[in-house]
Motif scaffolding. Structure first.
Motif, PDB file in Angstrom:
ATOM      1  N   THR A   1       0.831  -1.208   0.000  1.00 14.03           N
ATOM      2  CA  THR A   1       0.000   0.000   0.000  1.00 14.03           C
ATOM      3  C   THR A   1       0.864   1.256   0.000  1.00 14.03           C
ATOM      4  OG1 THR A   1      -1.718  -1.182   1.224  1.00 14.03           O
ATOM      5  CG2 THR A   1      -1.825   1.225   1.238  1.00 14.03           C
ATOM      6  N   LYS A   2       1.881   1.281   0.845  1.00 14.29           N
ATOM      7  CA  LYS A   2       2.773   2.442   0.897  1.00 14.29           C
ATOM      8  C   LYS A   2       3.497   2.621  -0.437  1.00 14.29           C
ATOM      9  CE  LYS A   2       6.682   4.388   3.319  1.00 14.29           C
ATOM     10  NZ  LYS A   2       7.880   4.117   4.046  1.00 14.29           N
ATOM     11  N   LEU A   3       3.991   1.527  -0.978  1.00 16.65           N
ATOM     12  CA  LEU A   3       4.710   1.570  -2.249  1.00 16.65           C
ATOM     13  C   LEU A   3       3.791   1.990  -3.396  1.00 16.65           C
ATOM     14  CD1 LEU A   3       7.446   1.031  -3.571  1.00 16.65           C
ATOM     15  CD2 LEU A   3       6.741  -1.346  -3.849  1.00 16.65           C
ATOM     16  N   PHE A   4       2.549   1.531  -3.354  1.00 15.81           N
ATOM     17  CA  PHE A   4       1.581   1.878  -4.402  1.00 15.81           C
ATOM     18  C   PHE A   4       1.333   3.385  -4.432  1.00 15.81           C
ATOM     19  CE2 PHE A   4      -2.806   2.743  -5.647  1.00 15.81           C
ATOM     20  CZ  PHE A   4      -2.813   2.225  -6.938  1.00 15.81           C
ATOM     21  N   PHE A   5       1.074   3.967  -3.267  1.00 17.54           N
ATOM     22  CA  PHE A   5       0.791   5.402  -3.230  1.00 17.54           C
ATOM     23  C   PHE A   5       2.024   6.239  -3.600  1.00 17.54           C
ATOM     24  CE2 PHE A   5      -2.831   4.037  -0.556  1.00 17.54           C
ATOM     25  CZ  PHE A   5      -3.831   4.578  -1.357  1.00 17.54           C
ATOM     26  N   GLU A   6       3.195   5.775  -3.216  1.00 17.23           N
ATOM     27  CA  GLU A   6       4.418   6.475  -3.607  1.00 17.23           C
ATOM     28  C   GLU A   6       4.630   6.405  -5.123  1.00 17.23           C
ATOM     29  OE1 GLU A   6       9.157   5.883  -2.887  1.00 17.23           O
ATOM     30  OE2 GLU A   6       7.829   5.503  -1.187  1.00 17.23           O
ATOM     31  N   THR A   7       4.351   5.256  -5.707  1.00 11.66           N
ATOM     32  CA  THR A   7       4.486   5.084  -7.157  1.00 11.66           C
ATOM     33  C   THR A   7       3.491   5.958  -7.907  1.00 11.66           C
ATOM     34  OG1 THR A   7       5.260   2.817  -6.829  1.00 11.66           O
ATOM     35  CG2 THR A   7       4.425   3.386  -9.017  1.00 11.66           C
ATOM     36  N   VAL A   8       2.262   5.989  -7.450  1.00 10.55           N
ATOM     37  CA  VAL A   8       1.243   6.830  -8.081  1.00 10.55           C
ATOM     38  C   VAL A   8       1.622   8.304  -7.958  1.00 10.55           C
ATOM     39  CG1 VAL A   8      -1.162   7.572  -7.922  1.00 10.55           C
ATOM     40  CG2 VAL A   8      -0.606   5.147  -7.843  1.00 10.55           C
ATOM     41  N   LYS A   9       2.123   8.690  -6.797  1.00 14.64           N
ATOM     42  CA  LYS A   9       2.536  10.084  -6.589  1.00 14.64           C
ATOM     43  C   LYS A   9       3.644  10.470  -7.573  1.00 14.64           C
ATOM     44  CE  LYS A   9       4.715  13.155  -3.329  1.00 14.64           C
ATOM     45  NZ  LYS A   9       5.849  13.137  -2.457  1.00 14.64           N
TER      46      LYS A   9
END
Length: 173
Positions: free
Chosen positions: A117-125
């Protein structure tokens, strides 16, 4: 002015010259491309240092490049894009695009839901940052070039093409 900011301007000018040589632009335009690339990059990084926002800073820097390219085109007798493209390319956000792609690759292997989840939001950002900066760069260069066009849409002779199409439709009926 901070020396680090001035150094970035120098390197952005050099990068602009590098892309200009790669695109095989006329030699008489190289000095102007250096100045335009350095000034556009300096404005962007200066606004970033004032914490204005990365996308808005990119828009302002690319707008300066666009307007400067129009002025340079008039004085150096070359198309504005000859000056705008090599000066703009060093401002492309490669860091954010790289981080987004690395994040996508890491997402495929991640098993832990919390880390995912953390990695997903960082990637999207990172991906959205790259996209919005690229859109700001494109708009910043395109708007000055469109505003200062010498030919208007009325002079492009689209009315002749439309008249011929209307005549063909009338002949068919």
């Amino acid at each position: 002015m901070d020396f680090a900011l001035l150094e970035k301007g120098i390197w952005l000018g050099c990068a602009g010259i590098g892309f200009a040589v790669l695109f095989n632009v006329p030699r008489r335009t190289l000095g102007v491309i250096y100045i335009i690339a350095a000034l556009g990059g300096l404005l962007k990084f200066y606004l970033i240092s004032l914490e204005v926002g990365l996308v808005f800073a990119a828009l302002c820097g690319s707008s300066l490049i666009g307007f400067s390219s129009v002025l340079a085109a008039h004085y150096r007798k070359a198309p504005p894009m000859t000056f705008a493209l090599p000066a703009l390319i060093p401002m492309i956000p490669g860091f954010f695009a790289y981080k987004a792609m690395v994040g996508v690759m890491k997402l495929t292997a991640e098993q832990d839901p919390d880390v995912y989840t953390k990695l997903f939001f960082e990637t999207v950002k990172n991906g959205l940052s790259a996209c919005f900066i690229i859109l700001a760069l494109a708009a910043g260069v395109a708007i000055p070039l469109l505003i200062t066009r010498k030919e208007t849409v009325k002079r492009i002779k689209t009315d002749i093409v439309l008249e011929k199409q209307l005549e063909n439709l009338e002949e068919e009926n």
